[in-house]
Design a protein around this motif. Sequence first.
Motif, short mmCIF file in Angstrom:
data_model
loop_
_atom_site.label_atom_id
_atom_site.label_comp_id
_atom_site.label_asym_id
_atom_site.label_seq_id
_atom_site.Cartn_x
_atom_site.Cartn_y
_atom_site.Cartn_z
N ILE A 109 0.86 -3.08 5.81
CA ILE A 109 0.46 -2.17 4.93
C ILE A 109 -1.02 -2.29 4.58
O ILE A 109 -1.37 -3.61 4.30
CB ILE A 109 1.27 -2.22 3.45
CG1 ILE A 109 2.64 -1.90 3.78
CG2 ILE A 109 0.69 -1.24 2.27
CD1 ILE A 109 3.50 -2.33 2.57
N GLU A 110 -1.93 -1.34 4.47
CA GLU A 110 -3.48 -1.62 4.56
C GLU A 110 -3.75 -0.48 3.35
O GLU A 110 -3.64 0.61 3.42
CB GLU A 110 -4.16 -1.33 5.87
CG GLU A 110 -3.91 -2.38 6.91
CD GLU A 110 -4.59 -1.86 8.11
OE1 GLU A 110 -4.55 -0.74 8.35
OE2 GLU A 110 -4.85 -2.62 8.99
N VAL A 111 -4.30 -1.12 2.32
CA VAL A 111 -4.60 -0.23 1.27
C VAL A 111 -6.22 0.12 1.04
O VAL A 111 -6.92 -0.81 1.24
CB VAL A 111 -4.24 -0.87 -0.22
CG1 VAL A 111 -4.86 0.18 -1.22
CG2 VAL A 111 -2.76 -1.20 -0.30
N CYS A 112 -6.52 1.20 1.23
CA CYS A 112 -8.07 1.74 1.35
C CYS A 112 -8.86 1.37 0.12
O CYS A 112 -8.35 1.75 -1.04
CB CYS A 112 -8.26 2.96 1.88
SG CYS A 112 -9.98 3.31 2.01
N GLU A 164 -0.75 7.17 4.44
CA GLU A 164 0.14 7.85 3.21
C GLU A 164 -1.18 8.45 2.23
O GLU A 164 -1.92 7.63 1.85
CB GLU A 164 0.64 6.64 2.55
CG GLU A 164 2.00 6.06 3.65
CD GLU A 164 3.27 6.94 3.64
OE1 GLU A 164 3.43 7.84 2.88
OE2 GLU A 164 3.97 6.82 4.41
N LYS A 165 -0.91 9.64 1.80
CA LYS A 165 -2.06 10.13 0.85
C LYS A 165 -1.59 9.92 -0.62
O LYS A 165 -0.23 9.59 -0.68
CB LYS A 165 -2.08 11.53 1.17
CG LYS A 165 -0.90 12.63 1.15
CD LYS A 165 -1.18 13.92 1.31
CE LYS A 165 -0.05 14.95 1.24
NZ LYS A 165 -0.34 16.12 1.39
N PRO A 190 -6.23 8.25 -3.42
CA PRO A 190 -6.28 7.12 -2.67
C PRO A 190 -5.10 6.98 -1.50
O PRO A 190 -4.13 7.30 -1.43
CB PRO A 190 -5.84 6.10 -3.64
CG PRO A 190 -4.99 6.91 -4.84
CD PRO A 190 -5.31 8.23 -4.74
N VAL A 191 -5.50 6.51 -0.27
CA VAL A 191 -4.65 6.33 0.72
C VAL A 191 -4.25 4.82 1.13
O VAL A 191 -4.95 3.87 0.75
CB VAL A 191 -5.32 6.84 2.27
CG1 VAL A 191 -5.74 8.24 1.89
CG2 VAL A 191 -6.37 6.05 2.53
N ALA A 192 -3.12 4.82 1.71
CA ALA A 192 -2.84 3.43 2.15
C ALA A 192 -2.25 3.62 3.60
O ALA A 192 -1.75 4.91 4.16
CB ALA A 192 -1.72 2.90 1.48
N VAL A 193 -2.48 2.93 4.60
CA VAL A 193 -2.24 3.10 6.16
C VAL A 193 -1.00 2.03 6.18
O VAL A 193 -1.02 0.80 6.17
CB VAL A 193 -3.08 2.76 6.88
CG1 VAL A 193 -2.71 2.89 8.57
CG2 VAL A 193 -4.57 3.43 6.73
N VAL A 194 0.05 2.71 6.39
CA VAL A 194 1.37 1.87 6.59
C VAL A 194 1.83 2.11 8.14
O VAL A 194 2.25 3.20 8.53
CB VAL A 194 2.62 2.53 5.66
CG1 VAL A 194 3.87 1.29 6.05
CG2 VAL A 194 2.32 2.32 4.30
N LEU A 227 0.11 -7.43 3.48
CA LEU A 227 -0.75 -6.53 2.58
C LEU A 227 -2.29 -6.94 2.81
O LEU A 227 -2.68 -8.01 3.13
CB LEU A 227 -0.39 -7.11 1.33
CG LEU A 227 -1.12 -5.89 0.48
CD1 LEU A 227 -0.54 -4.46 0.40
CD2 LEU A 227 -0.64 -6.39 -1.42
N GLU A 228 -2.89 -5.87 3.27
CA GLU A 228 -4.22 -6.00 3.63
C GLU A 228 -5.23 -5.06 2.78
O GLU A 228 -4.63 -3.94 2.54
CB GLU A 228 -4.66 -5.83 4.97
CG GLU A 228 -4.12 -6.64 5.80
CD GLU A 228 -4.79 -8.22 5.88
OE1 GLU A 228 -5.87 -8.17 5.67
OE2 GLU A 228 -3.81 -9.08 5.99
N ARG A 229 -6.75 -5.33 2.47
CA ARG A 229 -7.41 -4.01 2.01
C ARG A 229 -8.45 -3.79 2.92
O ARG A 229 -8.74 -4.83 3.83
CB ARG A 229 -7.90 -4.51 0.73
CG ARG A 229 -8.91 -5.78 0.65
CD ARG A 229 -9.43 -6.21 -0.59
NE ARG A 229 -10.41 -5.51 -1.04
CZ ARG A 229 -10.96 -5.24 -2.10
NH1 ARG A 229 -10.47 -5.92 -2.96
NH2 ARG A 229 -12.11 -4.64 -2.48
#
Lengths: 223, 153
Positions: free
Chosen positions: B59-62, B120-121, B111-115, B98-100
Amino acid sequence: MSKKVTITIDGRRISAHEGEKLLWVALDSGIYIPHLCAIRGQDRPPAGCRLCFVEVGGRLGPVTACTEPIREGMVVRTRTPRVDRLVETAFRLLLSDHRLDCKNCTKNGRCELQVIARERGLGPDRDPLQPLPAKTYIDESPRTFVFDPGRCVLCGRCVWVDQQVAGVGAIGFSGRGIRRRVTTFGDSNLAESPCTECGLCVEVCPVGALFFKLPAKKTKGDS
Amino acid sequence: MQEKDLIPVLERIQKKYGYLPLQALKSVARELGVPAVQVYGAATFFKQFRLNPPGKYQIEVCMGTACYMAGGQVALDSFERRLKIGVGETTPDGEFSLERVACVGCCNLAPVAVVDNVVEKNVTPTRVDGILLSLGLSEENKENKENSNAQGK
């Protein structure tokens, strides 16, 4: 031995060996320049604390005294508005990440931050910067001393003596920027590191981040 | 091996294992003849290196400007709370890491996260729960969550 040269610091004429670092020449002559990270005899001072700024005639901006070799006829001023401003900023930044609790600190009265504050008229009460998140972990695992990162000013003296003088290599810096800290391999506690408890790092710590356990308090800490 | 080879060597180790195992750092230090803590310092200095194995689901959170303004930190906090790990860490069961990241190039969905490489929007805390449930965050955790909610009431 290299030849003697004469330099002028704050109007005083001082003679010393050419190539010596300005910081030590000034300190030996009784002229105070704030400093935390430099250790006498280092080939390459880290110049990381940004406290020993002085102005040298012929140089555009202030320079760090710990890295400046002296030359014949050098004219140095230790107190100018530019220098004072740099030192004050560096000092405030250090205090923003230093848990101020002097009355409960074993270094109270011998702390080099207190010396700098006294010499330069700086104090913790002047418009403090937003403090960083406190580091609450305290490593009490060594038999003879304690490491309290919340008081550490990241000067790196302990790391230098550990690696260069003691040749142990138990501690070093990890992380970067706001996460930079003194730690062991894998962030283990010191008792599990190669630390030999030689105590050199404790002796060079300018603040109360590394301090020897007091015999009276030892039982309290162990329980 | 010389000191100048340190970073390329660490890069190759990470490419092979997906992360830098502490044991590998120790071996590198031995080869270089420097204290292990110095290699550890270099490995923690650079953002590109990770010391934890990546999870099964990454999971990468922008935290780019747009996502940050739209509540990226709230999303990141939610992930941290639900997974009980911090940034750069992996859950003990090896399922989630988990990463940023800084901008994935679709700021209009912030805000988006890349899973797992899927964007994911509008990642609100509710959406965080949805994402994690769809990935099968263990039932046990869910029950714990419900229990704590019940206690809260």
